[in-house]
Design an enzyme around this catalytic site. Sequence first.
Site, mmCIF file in Angstrom:
data_model
loop_
_atom_site.group_PDB
_atom_site.id
_atom_site.type_symbol
_atom_site.label_atom_id
_atom_site.label_comp_id
_atom_site.label_asym_id
_atom_site.label_seq_id
_atom_site.Cartn_x
_atom_site.Cartn_y
_atom_site.Cartn_z
ATOM 1 N N GLY A 123 -4.651 -4.276 -3.509
ATOM 2 C CA GLY A 123 -5.635 -3.220 -3.741
ATOM 3 C C GLY A 123 -4.869 -2.014 -4.229
ATOM 4 O O GLY A 123 -4.063 -1.449 -3.498
ATOM 5 N N HIS A 124 -5.044 -1.664 -5.484
ATOM 6 C CA HIS A 124 -4.235 -0.621 -6.105
ATOM 7 C C HIS A 124 -5.123 0.528 -6.574
ATOM 8 O O HIS A 124 -6.043 0.321 -7.364
ATOM 9 C CB HIS A 124 -3.471 -1.211 -7.299
ATOM 10 C CG HIS A 124 -2.448 -2.243 -6.903
ATOM 11 N ND1 HIS A 124 -1.858 -3.098 -7.795
ATOM 12 C CD2 HIS A 124 -1.902 -2.532 -5.705
ATOM 13 C CE1 HIS A 124 -0.989 -3.873 -7.154
ATOM 14 N NE2 HIS A 124 -1.002 -3.546 -5.883
ATOM 15 N N LYS A 145 2.130 2.101 -5.028
ATOM 16 C CA LYS A 145 2.736 1.498 -6.237
ATOM 17 C C LYS A 145 1.902 1.776 -7.478
ATOM 18 O O LYS A 145 2.427 2.065 -8.549
ATOM 19 C CB LYS A 145 2.848 -0.034 -6.076
ATOM 20 C CG LYS A 145 3.761 -0.477 -4.959
ATOM 21 C CD LYS A 145 3.744 -1.987 -4.820
ATOM 22 C CE LYS A 145 2.442 -2.556 -4.310
ATOM 23 N NZ LYS A 145 2.085 -2.196 -2.940
ATOM 24 N N ASP A 175 0.803 -1.226 0.000
ATOM 25 C CA ASP A 175 0.000 0.000 0.000
ATOM 26 C C ASP A 175 0.837 1.277 0.000
ATOM 27 O O ASP A 175 0.415 2.306 0.539
ATOM 28 C CB ASP A 175 -0.968 0.029 1.200
ATOM 29 C CG ASP A 175 -1.911 -1.158 1.200
ATOM 30 O OD1 ASP A 175 -2.284 -1.595 0.100
ATOM 31 O OD2 ASP A 175 -2.262 -1.636 2.296
ATOM 32 N N GLN A 235 1.995 -6.054 -3.206
ATOM 33 C CA GLN A 235 2.484 -6.171 -1.830
ATOM 34 C C GLN A 235 3.801 -5.396 -1.649
ATOM 35 O O GLN A 235 3.963 -4.372 -2.294
ATOM 36 C CB GLN A 235 2.637 -7.642 -1.411
ATOM 37 C CG GLN A 235 1.310 -8.373 -1.227
ATOM 38 C CD GLN A 235 0.685 -8.866 -2.507
ATOM 39 O OE1 GLN A 235 1.327 -9.544 -3.288
ATOM 40 N NE2 GLN A 235 -0.570 -8.546 -2.736
HETATM 41 P P1 GDP Z 1 -0.584 0.320 -3.567
HETATM 42 O O1 GDP Z 1 -1.238 -0.925 -3.097
HETATM 43 O O2 GDP Z 1 0.867 0.365 -3.249
HETATM 44 O O3 GDP Z 1 -0.846 0.620 -5.010
HETATM 45 O O4 GDP Z 1 -1.224 1.503 -2.719
HETATM 46 P P2 GDP Z 1 -2.790 1.706 -2.390
HETATM 47 O O5 GDP Z 1 -3.454 2.162 -3.624
HETATM 48 O O6 GDP Z 1 -3.334 0.517 -1.706
HETATM 49 O O7 GDP Z 1 -2.707 2.826 -1.285
HETATM 50 C C1 GDP Z 1 -2.144 4.065 -1.527
HETATM 51 C C2 GDP Z 1 -3.212 5.148 -1.301
HETATM 52 O O8 GDP Z 1 -2.600 6.398 -1.189
HETATM 53 C C3 GDP Z 1 -4.186 5.274 -2.451
HETATM 54 O O9 GDP Z 1 -5.434 5.636 -1.950
HETATM 55 C C4 GDP Z 1 -3.595 6.400 -3.293
HETATM 56 O O10 GDP Z 1 -4.566 7.108 -4.042
HETATM 57 C C5 GDP Z 1 -3.026 7.283 -2.227
HETATM 58 N N1 GDP Z 1 -1.810 8.020 -2.601
HETATM 59 C C6 GDP Z 1 -0.800 7.637 -3.410
HETATM 60 N N2 GDP Z 1 0.179 8.559 -3.396
HETATM 61 C C7 GDP Z 1 -0.228 9.547 -2.572
HETATM 62 C C8 GDP Z 1 0.376 10.763 -2.122
HETATM 63 O O11 GDP Z 1 1.497 11.131 -2.470
HETATM 64 N N3 GDP Z 1 -0.338 11.508 -1.236
HETATM 65 C C9 GDP Z 1 -1.568 11.139 -0.790
HETATM 66 N N4 GDP Z 1 -2.202 11.914 0.068
HETATM 67 N N5 GDP Z 1 -2.165 10.003 -1.192
HETATM 68 C C10 GDP Z 1 -1.482 9.211 -2.063
HETATM 69 P P1 IMO Z 2 -0.920 -4.173 -2.180
HETATM 70 O O1 IMO Z 2 -0.489 -4.742 -3.508
HETATM 71 C C1 IMO Z 2 -0.986 -4.568 2.139
HETATM 72 C C2 IMO Z 2 -1.024 -8.637 3.745
HETATM 73 C C3 IMO Z 2 -2.254 -9.070 4.498
HETATM 74 C C4 IMO Z 2 -1.631 -10.044 5.482
HETATM 75 C C5 IMO Z 2 -0.554 -10.720 4.650
HETATM 76 C C6 IMO Z 2 -0.982 -12.044 4.051
HETATM 77 O O2 IMO Z 2 -2.190 -3.419 -2.242
HETATM 78 O O3 IMO Z 2 0.199 -3.434 -1.551
HETATM 79 P P2 IMO Z 2 -2.578 -12.696 2.040
HETATM 80 O O4 IMO Z 2 -4.027 -12.441 1.834
HETATM 81 O O5 IMO Z 2 -1.690 -12.156 0.996
HETATM 82 O O6 IMO Z 2 -2.286 -14.140 2.314
HETATM 83 O O7 IMO Z 2 -2.229 -11.919 3.413
HETATM 84 O O8 IMO Z 2 -0.239 -9.820 3.614
HETATM 85 N N1 IMO Z 2 -1.263 -8.124 2.378
HETATM 86 C C7 IMO Z 2 -1.200 -6.835 2.046
HETATM 87 N N2 IMO Z 2 -1.007 -5.733 2.796
HETATM 88 N N3 IMO Z 2 -1.114 -4.441 0.812
HETATM 89 C C8 IMO Z 2 -1.274 -5.527 0.039
HETATM 90 O O9 IMO Z 2 -1.265 -5.477 -1.305
HETATM 91 C C9 IMO Z 2 -1.376 -6.798 0.651
HETATM 92 N N4 IMO Z 2 -1.568 -8.046 0.197
HETATM 93 C C10 IMO Z 2 -1.488 -8.849 1.262
HETATM 94 O O10 IMO Z 2 -2.866 -7.980 5.131
HETATM 95 O O11 IMO Z 2 -0.981 -9.342 6.517
HETATM 96 MG MG MG Z 3 -2.791 -1.536 -1.828
#
Ligand code: GDP
Ligand code: IMO
Ligand code: MG
Length: 425
Positions: free
Chosen positions: A39-40, A15, A12, A223
């Site tokens: 979750g992206h 990416k 999270d 991840q």
């Molecule tokens: P990922 O799994 O690594 O792709 O990240 P996620 O999408 O799960 O979580 C990142 C969250 O932060 C998302 O809701 C993005 O829209 C938000 N985000 C990404 N970059 C920034 C930033 O520089 N500032 C803020 N405030 N939000 C950001």
């Molecule tokens: P993105 O790509 C954050 C965590 C789960 C748990 C562990 C194992 O959005 O960064 P799983 O369901 O994979 O067997 O769970 O990994 N986990 C993540 N945490 N971002 C993710 O993906 C994750 N995918 C799995 O919360 O601790």
């Molecule tokens: Mg994510």
Amino acid sequence: MNKVVVGAQWGDEGKAKITDILAAKSDFIIRYQGGCNAGHTVVVNDKVFKFHLVPSGSLYEGKTCFIGAGVVILPEYFEEETKALKEQGVSLKGLKISPLASITMPYHTEVDGYSEDSAKKGKIGTTKKGIGPTYTDKMARIGLKVQDLYSTESLSEKLDVILPLKNKMLEKVYGLQPYTKECVMSLCEKYAEIFRPYVCFDWQEMLEKFKRDKATILFEGAQGVMLDIDYGTYPYVTSSNAIAGGAATGSGFGPCMIDEVIGVAKAYVTRVGEGPFVTELTDEIGEKIRQVGHEFGTTTGRPRRCGWFDAVTMRYGALVGGLTSVALTKIDVFNGFDEIKVCTAYKDTRDGKIYKTYPTDVYMHKYLEPVYETCKGWGVDISQIKDYNKLPENCKKYLAKLEELINVPIDIVSVGPNRDQTIFK
Ligand code: GDP
Ligand code: IMO
Ligand code: MG
């Protein structure tokens, strides 16, 4: 230059935002591991797009986006995701799936749910999307692949081996219902239709063509390094290789096709699920980061655990993740902070020993406390700044401190969720 985008922390990190930006100048975007545990989120002009299995580079027309062999796919989830994206106007014309990708069957999600819900000790806090059980079966050589859905003969032969074993485990170990062959065959028929428009049987020719044409390839990781099956905080990890090495195995291209590895890291740290987290803040500062940063999971909605930036795990992540540069996200979350802490080392509370390199025995982490350095906040909103030189001095000092600690250049600074809230140094 072919680039890999990896999470440098516990997932999270943002990416998807970085992948989306880099995808603009890429021809071929490959998601290489993980499944719908990911979750992206990508935000373009305040419009929010959510990706789980579909590569986050899919918002541009004319690009080829590939779900590689290293990915595990929950068919119903994929169906929902593609439907939602199409409803938002994303064409998905360039989306392709490797016939070698693995399929998450209903028994995988059932076993994942059962293991999590019944665990008295050692709960992982998984996303309950069947990730671990799917990879387990893949490694045990009793998994199903996308290509199996299109040959009744192969599928039938495979199921004769898999099902007796699977059913014994489901009933005797987990107390779950067994599956008849007819039931699985009919599920697979349904899955074949879900994937049919996307399956790329001539993936070898496709990869060869991109290689021959010297196309720009972007590998998208899910991840993060600290969740990697080999190098993460085992056993509190996911079940795939989230490090850059995973791009070589999960895409079909070898390691020599990779020129750069961009590690995405937040200006602080979050973690969902169980497991050690030395800089975790369980006080009002942690709550403030969670609220300002909207730190709630994209996949499960769970509140993310929050803490200060941890240079110990980050140095480790830079090493095992093979990072050549860092994209630092969410630095805008600190706009209203007077001071910001950075963990430079861990201290063992039993004997005072200082750790600057990451101690991999996570069962000992309960004895560790962070050693902090404090940086001054900048007190202004930086979320509209487009030029690195226009960032406030204290913000630049904070970035310089992080660079010094992790010894990898921070080339991209993200100051908001939108595409245009990005500074290239
Ligand atoms: P990922 O799994 O690594 O792709 O990240 P996620 O999408 O799960 O979580 C990142 C969250 O932060 C998302 O809701 C993005 O829209 C938000 N985000 C990404 N970059 C920034 C930033 O520089 N500032 C803020 N405030 N939000 C950001
Ligand atoms: P993105 O790509 C954050 C965590 C789960 C748990 C562990 C194992 O959005 O960064 P799983 O369901 O994979 O067997 O769970 O990994 N986990 C993540 N945490 N971002 C993710 O993906 C994750 N995918 C799995 O919360 O601790
Ligand atoms: Mg994510």
